[in-house]
Design a protein around this motif. Structure first.
Motif, mmCIF file in Angstrom:
data_model
loop_
_atom_site.group_PDB
_atom_site.id
_atom_site.type_symbol
_atom_site.label_atom_id
_atom_site.label_comp_id
_atom_site.label_asym_id
_atom_site.label_seq_id
_atom_site.Cartn_x
_atom_site.Cartn_y
_atom_site.Cartn_z
ATOM 1 N N PRO A 194 0.908 -1.488 -0.246
ATOM 2 C CA PRO A 194 0.008 0.014 0.330
ATOM 3 C C PRO A 194 0.832 1.321 0.071
ATOM 4 C CG PRO A 194 -1.235 -1.365 1.711
ATOM 5 C CD PRO A 194 0.231 -2.148 1.146
ATOM 6 N N TRP A 195 2.184 0.573 0.745
ATOM 7 C CA TRP A 195 2.885 2.089 0.560
ATOM 8 C C TRP A 195 3.011 2.534 -0.692
ATOM 9 C CZ3 TRP A 195 3.812 6.713 3.171
ATOM 10 C CH2 TRP A 195 4.238 7.339 3.285
ATOM 11 N N PHE A 196 3.850 1.792 -1.190
ATOM 12 C CA PHE A 196 4.325 2.375 -2.974
ATOM 13 C C PHE A 196 2.946 2.351 -3.661
ATOM 14 C CE2 PHE A 196 4.147 0.331 -7.287
ATOM 15 C CZ PHE A 196 4.717 0.844 -7.886
ATOM 16 N N ASN A 197 1.829 1.675 -3.296
ATOM 17 C CA ASN A 197 0.146 2.980 -4.580
ATOM 18 C C ASN A 197 0.565 3.937 -4.291
ATOM 19 O OD1 ASN A 197 0.409 -0.089 -5.558
ATOM 20 N ND2 ASN A 197 -1.087 -1.079 -4.231
ATOM 21 N N THR A 242 4.547 -2.387 -13.366
ATOM 22 C CA THR A 242 3.432 -1.972 -12.505
ATOM 23 C C THR A 242 1.594 -1.948 -13.022
ATOM 24 O OG1 THR A 242 2.401 -0.746 -10.185
ATOM 25 C CG2 THR A 242 2.984 0.591 -12.054
ATOM 26 N N TYR A 243 0.931 -2.797 -12.620
ATOM 27 C CA TYR A 243 -0.674 -2.561 -12.914
ATOM 28 C C TYR A 243 -0.965 -1.520 -12.048
ATOM 29 C CZ TYR A 243 -0.431 -7.002 -14.246
ATOM 30 O OH TYR A 243 0.505 -8.306 -15.008
ATOM 31 N N PRO A 244 -1.549 0.173 -13.150
ATOM 32 C CA PRO A 244 -2.043 1.241 -12.441
ATOM 33 C C PRO A 244 -3.189 1.620 -12.130
ATOM 34 C CG PRO A 244 -1.338 1.235 -14.384
ATOM 35 C CD PRO A 244 -1.260 0.366 -14.396
ATOM 36 N N GLY A 245 -4.770 0.365 -11.467
ATOM 37 C CA GLY A 245 -5.302 0.530 -11.405
ATOM 38 C C GLY A 245 -5.901 0.871 -10.653
ATOM 39 N N LEU A 246 -5.178 1.048 -9.542
ATOM 40 C CA LEU A 246 -5.045 1.372 -8.118
ATOM 41 C C LEU A 246 -4.948 2.345 -8.361
ATOM 42 C CD1 LEU A 246 -6.162 1.098 -5.396
ATOM 43 C CD2 LEU A 246 -4.028 0.488 -4.874
ATOM 44 N N ARG A 286 -14.949 18.804 -2.553
ATOM 45 C CA ARG A 286 -14.658 17.946 -1.170
ATOM 46 C C ARG A 286 -13.457 17.805 -1.048
ATOM 47 N NH1 ARG A 286 -18.079 18.019 3.396
ATOM 48 N NH2 ARG A 286 -17.463 16.313 4.191
ATOM 49 N N PRO A 287 -12.359 18.050 -0.820
ATOM 50 C CA PRO A 287 -10.817 18.086 -1.228
ATOM 51 C C PRO A 287 -10.628 16.693 -0.002
ATOM 52 C CG PRO A 287 -11.007 20.079 -0.451
ATOM 53 C CD PRO A 287 -12.884 19.772 -0.738
ATOM 54 N N ALA A 288 -10.059 16.378 -0.105
ATOM 55 C CA ALA A 288 -9.144 14.947 0.789
ATOM 56 C C ALA A 288 -8.244 14.502 0.093
ATOM 57 C CB ALA A 288 -10.154 14.112 0.842
ATOM 58 N N SER A 289 -6.604 14.361 0.854
ATOM 59 C CA SER A 289 -5.134 14.604 1.105
ATOM 60 C C SER A 289 -5.804 13.448 0.507
ATOM 61 C CB SER A 289 -4.584 14.329 2.223
ATOM 62 O OG SER A 289 -5.328 13.361 2.912
ATOM 63 N N LEU A 290 -4.575 13.203 -0.721
ATOM 64 C CA LEU A 290 -4.334 11.457 -1.499
ATOM 65 C C LEU A 290 -4.232 10.407 -0.667
ATOM 66 C CD1 LEU A 290 -4.361 10.390 -4.163
ATOM 67 C CD2 LEU A 290 -1.968 10.757 -4.079
ATOM 68 N N ASN A 291 -3.614 10.596 1.001
ATOM 69 C CA ASN A 291 -3.383 9.733 2.023
ATOM 70 C C ASN A 291 -4.794 9.573 2.687
ATOM 71 O OD1 ASN A 291 -1.757 8.794 3.610
ATOM 72 N ND2 ASN A 291 -2.804 9.437 5.230
ATOM 73 N N ASP A 292 -5.257 10.601 2.773
ATOM 74 C CA ASP A 292 -7.072 9.451 3.042
ATOM 75 C C ASP A 292 -7.509 8.716 2.099
ATOM 76 O OD1 ASP A 292 -6.435 11.042 5.772
ATOM 77 O OD2 ASP A 292 -7.662 12.193 5.317
ATOM 78 N N VAL A 293 -7.110 8.965 0.726
ATOM 79 C CA VAL A 293 -8.098 8.129 -0.244
ATOM 80 C C VAL A 293 -6.988 7.093 -0.111
ATOM 81 C CG1 VAL A 293 -8.538 8.714 -2.733
ATOM 82 C CG2 VAL A 293 -9.033 10.453 -1.625
ATOM 83 N N CYS A 294 -6.235 7.058 -0.281
ATOM 84 C CA CYS A 294 -5.242 5.839 -0.531
ATOM 85 C C CYS A 294 -6.076 4.628 0.706
ATOM 86 C CB CYS A 294 -4.086 5.852 -0.540
ATOM 87 S SG CYS A 294 -3.873 6.316 -2.199
#
Length: 124
Positions: free
Chosen positions: A37-40, A75-79, A95-103
């Protein structure tokens, strides 16, 4: 009664799918755990910052030391594309959210979708 019971069971499964996936978020906060998940997240962060074309050409020198890795072709870039899309859509609707929160929250949403579709497959 039976269709209502089935619908309630599917709703419960959806709730539990989200509940289980958010256990770590409730316990430790909005933190990305483990390597994959960290790499993604890093890859999604790069894609958001530099765009699709740069992502496809990205040679990451911070991994697989000392050689690095050509991310676009390995890599498979779907995620990453989904995270980018959700991040952009939330910003577009105000409704902006940080990319961290989205992931962090994206797996919970996918867990609910998987549970829902599995329930529909088994609905008969």
């Amino acid at each position: 009664l039976i269709p209502t019971l089935r619908a309630l069971l599917i709703a419960f499964a959806l709730f539990e799918a989200v509940n289980i996936r958010l256990y770590a978020v409730r316990t430790y906060g909005r933190v990305i755990h483990e390597f994959d998940p960290w790499f993604n997240f890093r890859a999604a962060e790069y894609m958001v910052a530099h765009g699709w074309g740069a992502f496809q050409a990205w040679y990451d020198h911070e991994v697989w030391y000392p050689l690095g890795r050509h991310v676009g072709s390995t890599t498979y870039p779907g995620l990453q594309l989904t995270a980018w899309g959700v991040h952009s859509a939330l910003a577009a609707v105000g409704r902006p959210a940080s990319l961290n929160d989205v992931c962090v929250f994206l797996p919970a949403g996918f867990g609910a979708l998987a549970a829902g579709f599995t329930g529909l497959l088994a609905w008969e």
